[in-house]
Scaffold this motif. Structure first.
Motif, PDB file in Angstrom:
ATOM      1  N   UNK A 100       0.779  -1.287  -0.363  1.00 39.68           N
ATOM      2  CA  UNK A 100      -0.035  -0.142   0.167  1.00 39.68           C
ATOM      3  C   UNK A 100       1.228   0.908   0.109  1.00 39.68           C
ATOM      4  N   UNK A 101       1.523   1.305   0.966  1.00 42.60           N
ATOM      5  CA  UNK A 101       2.736   2.465   0.876  1.00 42.60           C
ATOM      6  C   UNK A 101       3.457   2.634  -0.315  1.00 42.60           C
ATOM      7  N   UNK A 102       3.903   1.593  -1.145  1.00 40.60           N
ATOM      8  CA  UNK A 102       5.007   1.851  -2.307  1.00 40.60           C
ATOM      9  C   UNK A 102       4.343   3.151  -3.189  1.00 40.60           C
ATOM     10  N   UNK A 103       2.930   2.504  -3.436  1.00 40.27           N
ATOM     11  CA  UNK A 103       2.498   4.208  -4.305  1.00 40.27           C
ATOM     12  C   UNK A 103       2.828   5.353  -3.706  1.00 40.27           C
ATOM     13  N   UNK A 104       2.410   5.014  -2.656  1.00 40.03           N
ATOM     14  CA  UNK A 104       3.079   6.750  -1.670  1.00 40.03           C
ATOM     15  C   UNK A 104       3.826   6.574  -2.327  1.00 40.03           C
ATOM     16  N   UNK A 105       5.293   5.652  -1.631  1.00 40.07           N
ATOM     17  CA  UNK A 105       6.439   6.192  -1.323  1.00 40.07           C
ATOM     18  C   UNK A 105       7.493   6.595  -3.150  1.00 40.07           C
ATOM     19  N   UNK A 106       7.078   6.070  -4.005  1.00 43.09           N
ATOM     20  CA  UNK A 106       6.497   6.726  -5.111  1.00 43.09           C
ATOM     21  C   UNK A 106       6.843   7.650  -5.751  1.00 43.09           C
ATOM     22  N   UNK A 152       6.730  -3.282  -9.284  1.00 42.13           N
ATOM     23  CA  UNK A 152       7.206  -2.882  -9.939  1.00 42.13           C
ATOM     24  C   UNK A 152       5.690  -1.644 -10.264  1.00 42.13           C
ATOM     25  N   UNK A 153       5.162  -1.989 -10.239  1.00 41.71           N
ATOM     26  CA  UNK A 153       3.356  -1.399 -10.791  1.00 41.71           C
ATOM     27  C   UNK A 153       2.965  -0.851 -10.391  1.00 41.71           C
ATOM     28  N   UNK A 154       3.070  -0.930  -8.755  1.00 42.76           N
ATOM     29  CA  UNK A 154       2.531  -0.105  -7.979  1.00 42.76           C
ATOM     30  C   UNK A 154       3.580   1.099  -7.941  1.00 42.76           C
ATOM     31  N   UNK A 155       4.649   0.841  -7.961  1.00 40.60           N
ATOM     32  CA  UNK A 155       5.348   2.061  -7.485  1.00 40.60           C
ATOM     33  C   UNK A 155       5.191   2.757  -9.101  1.00 40.60           C
ATOM     34  N   UNK A 156       4.613   2.736 -10.705  1.00 46.81           N
ATOM     35  CA  UNK A 156       4.884   3.110 -11.119  1.00 46.81           C
ATOM     36  C   UNK A 156       3.383   4.028 -11.605  1.00 46.81           C
ATOM     37  N   UNK A 157       2.371   3.433 -10.666  1.00 43.45           N
ATOM     38  CA  UNK A 157       1.127   4.071 -10.087  1.00 43.45           C
ATOM     39  C   UNK A 157       1.168   5.701  -8.914  1.00 43.45           C
ATOM     40  N   UNK A 158       2.370   5.777  -8.348  1.00 42.08           N
ATOM     41  CA  UNK A 158       2.884   6.390  -7.738  1.00 42.08           C
ATOM     42  C   UNK A 158       3.594   7.921  -8.705  1.00 42.08           C
ATOM     43  N   UNK A 159       4.617   7.250  -9.600  1.00 45.53           N
ATOM     44  CA  UNK A 159       4.852   7.984 -10.830  1.00 45.53           C
ATOM     45  C   UNK A 159       3.752   8.983 -11.252  1.00 45.53           C
ATOM     46  N   UNK A 160       3.119   8.317 -11.693  1.00 47.69           N
ATOM     47  CA  UNK A 160       1.271   8.702 -12.989  1.00 47.69           C
ATOM     48  C   UNK A 160       0.864   9.351 -12.147  1.00 47.69           C
TER      49      UNK A 160
END
Length: 464
Positions: A100-106, A152-160
């Motif tokens: 859950x946090x990975x999106x926000x970290x990214x 990887x997908x969750x991290x890319x969601x954060x960038x977008x």
């Protein structure tokens, strides 16, 4: 001749649509709505997704076992009528919190790049590319069935999300320069965030239970595609005249104590709300035998209260007394987090959820309005992009740290003690809010290209 007249009318209509402030606000509204749905939609379904991922790992082993080392883990069922032994092993809280946090970290680290980019090339191009990244990463999350793929997908969601949301908030700040009008628009935009948080968990639980894993993420992808088409049709995809001041904008803002205090109130005020998605679903499975739809329904009171209060505050427009909203929100957050451990059923969660939703609405409304006001009186309009990027970074920080901290605390000290710790964190936010009562203004130079262009735009708007 008639054809030329029709084409001229069509061109006039297209120009009106392109320059429509209402449509622009609508695009930003649904951008934040989609982003917040994307954050919350995974909360009720991650426990089962994690179980499926671990079963896939077990199937690939030479022993052919599907269950995860059950013989090596001492499992104690909290309720003997439940069959959720997998969710009592303890490690799931940590892993779910990290995902859950990975999106926000990214998103947090991306904001430090996105803000200066917006200040230099404008918000339209950044928002458009943000939609593309959000769509592709969400599709990847739906169909990748391995841990690296999910990460990887969750991290890319954060960038977008960083590109789309920061660009949208900057667009609103640039379009509505009057403090009161901007306050109303920000309240409306934050209502979109609230709807996203409210819809996300419930939508995820229902779609997952009846449509399988891809269904929730296909809905998000479709929403992102609609936004992309709308912006392509209504906004000019070119470098705008909203250009930055210097490469040191972040350094200057980070040296401003009032901006740091405003961002700290976001972190303290939203810590409990950020922590719940990683621990509440697992706790409900352990203690209430909760089904998937119940995991999403548990967040409806929280986000319903958030939605109602955001709408009310947007109508009332607390421009002069917004620091009071900021101050009182921490008391509501403390009351809510201290009562969650007393809940024994889904219905018991309604009261604490409503109170926490009220707190979150008060802190969101007041903090964003205060940040816009501080940018006006202490730095100038050309710093809107970086200022709102810092605000978004504060949100990302709390929604990144919160799930990981709570996910690690629950296996160590238990759910009840974890919530009491969150109560103490909420109380700590009272102090910085007191300093925002009467922020001091400061002189800033208006000798750069961005400020001259913005002043020209303001003069043009005033003569329209």
């Amino acid at each position: 001749m008639k054809f030329e007249i029709k084409m001229e009318k069509l061109g006039t209509l297209c120009n009106r649509i392109t320059n429509s402030s209402s449509l622009t606000v609508g695009i930003v509204f649904f951008t934040l709505l989609t982003d917040c749905i994307l954050y919350g939609i995974v909360a009720p379904i991650l426990p089962d997704i994690l179980k499926d991922l671990d079963q896939n790992v077990g199937k690939n082993k030479t022993t052919g076992t599907i269950l995860i080392n059950e013989s090596k883990v001492e499992v104690t069922l909290v309720n003997s009528s439940c069959s959720f032994a997998y969710f009592n092993t303890g490690k799931q809280d940590v892993i779910i919190g990290f995902i859950i946090a990975l999106k926000e970290i990214s998103q947090l680290f991306s904001n430090f790049i996105v803000g200066p980019v917006i200040d230099k090339i404008g918000y339209d191009i950044v928002m458009f590319n943000g939609y593309i990244v959000m769509m592709t990463s969400t599709l990847a999350f739906a169909y990748w069935n391995t841990y690296p793929g999910v990460f990887i997908a969750r991290a890319l969601q954060g960038i977008g999300s960083a590109m789309a949301t920061t660009g949208g908030m900057t667009l609103i700040a640039d379009m509505f320069r009057d403090d009161e009008e901007r306050g109303r628009m920000l309240s409306f935009i934050l209502f979109g965030m609230t709807m996203g948080f409210a819809i996300g968990p419930a939508l995820g639980g229902v779609l997952y239970q009846f449509g399988g894993k891809p269904a929730p993420f296909l809905v998000i992808t479709a929403m992102g595609f609609i936004l992309l088409i709308l912006q392509l049709c209504t906004r000019r995809m070119r470098r705008s005249d909203f250009k930055g001041t210097s490469n040191n904008s972040y350094k200057k803002l980070l040296m401003d104590p009032y901006l740091l205090l405003a961002c700290s109130t976001i972190i303290f005020g939203q810590f409990t709300m950020a922590s719940l998605p990683s621990v509440l679903p697992i706790w409900m499975k352990r203690t209430m035998c909760a089904e998937d739809w119940m995991l999403g329904a548990a967040f409806l009171p929280l986000n319903g209260g958030y939605m109602v209060i955001i709408a009310i505050l947007g109508c009332l427009n607390f421009t002069k007394r917004r620091w009071i909203l900021n101050f009182l929100s921490f008391f509501f957050a403390a009351i809510s987090s201290s009562t969650y451990p007393l809940c024994k059923s889904l219905y018991d969660l309604i009261g604490p959820g409503l109170i926490l939703g009220i707190s979150g609405a008060m802190i969101s409304t007041s903090a964003y309005q205060i940040l816009g006001y501080l940018a006006d009186i202490r730095h100038g309009p050309s710093f809107y992009g970086s200022a709102y990027a810092l605000a978004d970074a504060a949100y990302c920080a709390v929604f990144a740290v919160g799930p990981m901290v709570s996910g690690a605390l629950v296996p160590a000290v238990g759910f009840s003690v974890c919530m009491y710790i969150l109560t103490g964190i909420s109380i700590l936010g009272i102090l910085p809010s007191l300093f925002l009562r009467k922020p001091l203004s400061q002189e800033y130079k208006k000798d750069n290209e961005s400020d001259r262009l913005i002043e020209q735009k303001d003069e043009a708007r005033s003569t329209e």
